[in-house]
Scaffold this motif. Structure first.
Motif, short mmCIF file in Angstrom:
data_model
loop_
_atom_site.label_atom_id
_atom_site.label_comp_id
_atom_site.label_asym_id
_atom_site.label_seq_id
_atom_site.Cartn_x
_atom_site.Cartn_y
_atom_site.Cartn_z
N HIS A 90 0.84 -1.20 0.00
CA HIS A 90 0.00 0.00 0.00
C HIS A 90 0.87 1.25 0.00
CE1 HIS A 90 -4.01 -1.56 0.58
NE2 HIS A 90 -3.72 -2.16 1.71
N ARG A 91 0.27 2.36 -0.37
CA ARG A 91 0.81 3.71 -0.20
C ARG A 91 2.25 3.87 -0.68
NH1 ARG A 91 -2.82 2.72 3.68
NH2 ARG A 91 -1.55 2.15 5.48
N VAL A 92 2.52 3.38 -1.88
CA VAL A 92 3.84 3.51 -2.49
C VAL A 92 4.04 4.97 -2.89
CG1 VAL A 92 5.29 2.85 -4.44
CG2 VAL A 92 3.79 1.14 -3.34
N ALA A 93 5.17 5.54 -2.47
CA ALA A 93 5.46 6.94 -2.82
C ALA A 93 6.97 7.12 -2.99
CB ALA A 93 4.95 7.88 -1.73
N SER A 94 7.32 8.01 -3.88
CA SER A 94 8.73 8.28 -4.18
C SER A 94 8.93 9.76 -4.41
CB SER A 94 9.12 7.49 -5.44
OG SER A 94 10.34 7.95 -5.96
N GLU A 95 10.15 10.21 -4.17
CA GLU A 95 10.49 11.60 -4.47
C GLU A 95 10.81 11.79 -5.95
OE1 GLU A 95 14.13 12.51 -2.34
OE2 GLU A 95 15.28 11.42 -3.84
N GLY A 96 10.92 10.72 -6.69
CA GLY A 96 11.16 10.79 -8.12
C GLY A 96 12.62 10.73 -8.55
N SER A 97 13.54 10.54 -7.62
CA SER A 97 14.96 10.55 -7.97
C SER A 97 15.47 9.20 -8.47
CB SER A 97 15.80 11.00 -6.78
OG SER A 97 15.74 10.06 -5.72
N LYS A 98 14.73 8.14 -8.22
CA LYS A 98 15.17 6.79 -8.62
C LYS A 98 14.06 6.12 -9.42
CE LYS A 98 18.74 6.60 -5.60
NZ LYS A 98 20.10 6.58 -5.97
N ARG A 99 14.47 5.25 -10.31
CA ARG A 99 13.52 4.48 -11.10
C ARG A 99 13.48 3.05 -10.56
NH1 ARG A 99 11.51 6.94 -15.15
NH2 ARG A 99 11.10 5.13 -16.44
N GLY A 100 12.45 2.29 -10.95
CA GLY A 100 12.36 0.89 -10.57
C GLY A 100 11.91 0.66 -9.13
N ILE A 101 11.21 1.63 -8.57
CA ILE A 101 10.77 1.53 -7.18
C ILE A 101 9.85 0.32 -6.98
CG2 ILE A 101 9.44 2.69 -5.35
CD1 ILE A 101 12.11 4.07 -6.00
N VAL A 102 8.84 0.19 -7.83
CA VAL A 102 7.87 -0.91 -7.66
C VAL A 102 8.57 -2.26 -7.81
CG1 VAL A 102 5.78 -1.98 -8.60
CG2 VAL A 102 5.90 0.51 -8.30
N GLU A 103 9.49 -2.37 -8.75
CA GLU A 103 10.23 -3.62 -8.92
C GLU A 103 10.98 -3.99 -7.64
OE1 GLU A 103 13.79 -5.52 -11.69
OE2 GLU A 103 13.09 -3.49 -12.09
N ARG A 104 11.61 -3.03 -7.01
CA ARG A 104 12.35 -3.29 -5.77
C ARG A 104 11.41 -3.68 -4.63
NH1 ARG A 104 15.98 2.04 -6.67
NH2 ARG A 104 17.51 1.12 -8.07
N ILE A 105 10.27 -3.01 -4.57
CA ILE A 105 9.29 -3.35 -3.52
C ILE A 105 8.76 -4.76 -3.72
CG2 ILE A 105 7.01 -2.77 -2.60
CD1 ILE A 105 7.71 0.20 -3.23
N VAL A 106 8.45 -5.11 -4.96
CA VAL A 106 7.93 -6.44 -5.25
C VAL A 106 8.99 -7.50 -4.92
CG1 VAL A 106 7.13 -7.98 -7.09
CG2 VAL A 106 6.22 -5.66 -6.91
#
Length: 159
Positions: A90-106
């Protein structure tokens, strides 16, 4: 890059990340999912206190956050019941400085459970694409407690 449980000293940084995420969502066609004040600060503090909020950091700099739990979600179970507990993102949020956030979370979640669920707003095209790139399958529409609709996705690993 490190994923760790958030602690109270991270609270203000997490608030900043959610502010950035709200602005990003508004600018990209999704002004309603979080509006101006969601997730509420009290909910964020509760997530931290109850050890379900995680931060992603690089060299001590926090650049993203999310909530991860294992169990059953009442709203999911109403239409898409499961016989086994699952991980919920839930509630995934990023400052936008990195890519691939969802992949890392998964990847993080896969290390804990074999079944993962996540939902998102129909206007959140960025998240839908990220979720689908991770091979999640769309289960259908669920309704939150406030009656708003969300698209529910599921990923099964080795089941």
């Amino acid at each position: 890059m490190n994923i760790r449980l958030a602690n109270t000293s991270d609270t203000n940084r997490i608030f900043e990340i959610y502010e950035y995420a709200r602005a990003y969502m508004k600018a990209h066609g999704n002004p309603h999912q979080w509006g101006d004040d969601r997730p509420e600060k009290s909910l964020i503090k509760d997530d931290i206190k109850n050890q379900r909020c995680y931060v992603m950091e690089d060299e001590g700099h926090i650049f993203a956050c999310f909530v991860f739990t294992i169990g059953f979600e009442k709203e999911y179970e109403a239409k898409f019941s499961s016989k086994v507990e699952y991980g919920v993102i839930h509630r995934v949020a990023s400052e936008g400085s990195k890519r691939g956030i969802v992949e890392r979370i998964v990847d993080f979640a896969k290390g804990k459970v074999n079944l993962i669920r996540i939902d998102t707003h129909e206007d959140n095209k960025t998240m839908q694409k990220a979720i689908e790139r991770q091979n999640f399958k769309k289960l259908g529409i669920i309704y939150l407690e406030d009656k708003s609709a969300r698209i529910l996705y599921e990923l099964k690993e080795g089941l």
